[in-house]
Write an enzyme that holds these catalytic residues in place. Sequence first.
Site: not given
Length: 401
Positions: A315, A204
């Site tokens: 995820e 991220e």
Amino acid sequence: MSNENDALYQNTSMQQTLEKSAARSRRAKWIALGSVVGLVVIIGLAVGLGVGLTRNKSSSSSSSSSSSGSSSGGSSSGDPVQTDPNDPSSFEKDPNLHKAFYGLAYTPDGAIMPDCGAELSAVIKDIQIMSQLTNRVRLYGSDCNQSALVLEAIKQTKVDVKLFLGNYPDITDDSVYTRQRDAIKEAIQTYGTDHIEGITVGNEVILNAVTDANTEDPNGSAGNAAGEKLVAWIKDTKSMLSDLGVDIPVGNSDAAYYFNKLVMAEMDYGLANDHPWFAGVSIDEAAEWTFTSFDEENVQPAAALPNKPKMYIAETGWPTTSADKDSLTNSGGADASVANLQTFLDTFVCKANKDGVGYFFFEFKDEEWKRIKYGGVEGAWGLTNEDRTLKDIKIPTCTAP
Ligand SMILES: *[C@@H]1O[C@H](CO)[C@@H](O)[C@H](O)[C@H]1NC(C)=O
Ligand SMILES: *[C@@H]1O[C@H](CO)[C@@H](O)[C@H](O)[C@H]1NC(C)=O
């Protein structure tokens, strides 16, 4: 950009902010904890050595249940039984578990700086259970010796599990990247590459950079500046591997919308977070939404590039409860509940396996430290509870590729 992406964007960036402040307060907690234990020892010594040891022992065992470092070091009801206590490979299989998952997302307890404390005994128990659910485990970072610990656990349990190791860098501090690269290098030198399927550099990074710059475009100037940094790290990891004479794919992980074009051109694979819960999708549409957004936002764009990086879902999952009532229901009206996790398992897992979607189910077990420090649903994404007991769910019986 759709409303779904807006929701994902806002929620994920909120998560990031929470994670940063959580890291700070966890450090404060350890300092406080250390002085409590220290004080008890001093009192104990004053009263008498025997009393001191007893009190110190009870103090540290009660405090360990509220720390990420050692909460799972002891035994609990979910721990596998070993027929030979000295042989971690002699664990008994649980008939309720199946290798249904392509992969699982996993963070060992005590693996985040500065609160290291990950223990091999706890990692072995985690691996004994995870190896009955999947052939692949994804780590996020390599601090606190976690790469070596998990590889050692795989070696001692003799299980067939492959790892995607992680390097979780900090854009403002190159040494965070470097120390994890060196830890990965050492782990490869010690354990070889048989159980390593990828090395993920960056988690991220673009999402954070773009959010900090108050923009949204991952291919804009803020995204490109962070992208250049990531590209340099990815290249550096590739050259470390080639110096070692080994060949392991090097990838990157980000929120689904936030893959930068420079990074995409350099990565061998990409891990994209696709969270129907945070996107405010109802449980009935959750699996379909995940397949569609992953395909449109990640698979198709990657396939259009000359290097065709392989894309995985980094995820996805469903929370089973929330630490506060306000966040028990998502913006699409779906509850965090065990029943809804079961629905998501039933609608997502076997179809993903059949359609050849590579994914890392989020996540192996409930994380106590996330529950305490972030609140909300953060600590409640596990297939198992914090003590490794399976939640009241039925694991799909299909077998993942
Ligand atoms: C890291 O873990 C491995 C495997 O348990 C162990 O052999 C090694 O000593 C550890 N290194 C450090 C610095 O703790
Ligand atoms: C960024 O660039 C990549 C590569 O050209 C492209 O696939 C992706 O869709 C772009 N992202 C956005 C949000 O436009």
